[in-house]
Design a protein around this motif. Structure first.
Motif, PDB file in Angstrom:
ATOM      1  N   GLN A  17      12.559 -24.765   0.950  1.00  0.00           N
ATOM      2  CA  GLN A  17      11.374 -24.892   2.115  1.00  0.00           C
ATOM      3  C   GLN A  17      11.504 -25.928   3.213  1.00  0.00           C
ATOM      4  O   GLN A  17      11.202 -25.924   4.204  1.00  0.00           O
ATOM      5  N   GLN A  21      11.721 -23.253   6.960  1.00  0.00           N
ATOM      6  CA  GLN A  21      10.277 -23.661   7.455  1.00  0.00           C
ATOM      7  C   GLN A  21       9.285 -22.445   6.861  1.00  0.00           C
ATOM      8  O   GLN A  21       8.009 -23.105   6.305  1.00  0.00           O
ATOM      9  N   ASP A  22       9.409 -21.642   7.213  1.00  0.00           N
ATOM     10  CA  ASP A  22       8.346 -20.535   7.007  1.00  0.00           C
ATOM     11  C   ASP A  22       8.596 -19.738   5.731  1.00  0.00           C
ATOM     12  O   ASP A  22       7.709 -18.758   5.151  1.00  0.00           O
ATOM     13  N   GLU A  24       8.219 -18.483   1.694  1.00  0.00           N
ATOM     14  CA  GLU A  24       7.676 -18.338   0.545  1.00  0.00           C
ATOM     15  C   GLU A  24       8.521 -18.459  -0.596  1.00  0.00           C
ATOM     16  O   GLU A  24       9.654 -17.454  -0.586  1.00  0.00           O
ATOM     17  N   SER A  50      11.147 -14.795   3.969  1.00  0.00           N
ATOM     18  CA  SER A  50      11.174 -15.566   5.272  1.00  0.00           C
ATOM     19  C   SER A  50      11.553 -14.441   6.379  1.00  0.00           C
ATOM     20  O   SER A  50      12.327 -13.713   6.205  1.00  0.00           O
TER      21      SER A  50
END
Length: 111
Positions: A17, A21-22, A24, A50
């Motif tokens: 994570q 950054q985005d 799941e 992502s």
């Protein structure tokens, strides 16, 4: 209050994570399905979603994820079943119902 020891699962999620950054991250410890001591954290199944994966081949996606988890592999992570998909691919069902291969344990060495 004593400090809680970070488990490999928590570290892996945090690494991924932080790096993506985005992302799941859906991570499952499957060590109990293998010939390892109780409470081991050596075998995991990972679905990571992502848009960082858009335009990358399956191999490039896996290499990217493995690069982020290099320290975990060097410190005892043994096996990772991995599916890396974009949000659009996930929406279209990719990543659904994937399973890890069965553990061969000591059986592989006997054949």
């Amino acid at each position: 209050m004593p400090l809680m020891k970070k488990t490999r699962e928590i570290r892996m999620k945090a690494l991924l994570q932080s790096a993506i950054q985005d992302a799941e991250v859906y991570l499952e410890n499957e060590s109990h399905k293998h010939s390892v001591p109780e409470d081991s954290e050596t075998h995991f199944k990972l679905l990571i979603v992502s848009d960082k994966f858009v335009g990358l081949s399956k191999v490039a996606r896996q290499r990217l994820v493995y690069s982020y988890l290099d320290s975990e592999f060097k410190s005892g992570l043994h096996a990772l079943t991995l599916r890396a998909v974009s949000f659009e691919e996930r929406k279209n069902g990719q990543g659904d119902n994937f399973v890890s291969p069965e553990c061969l344990g000591g059986k592989a060495a006997k054949h």
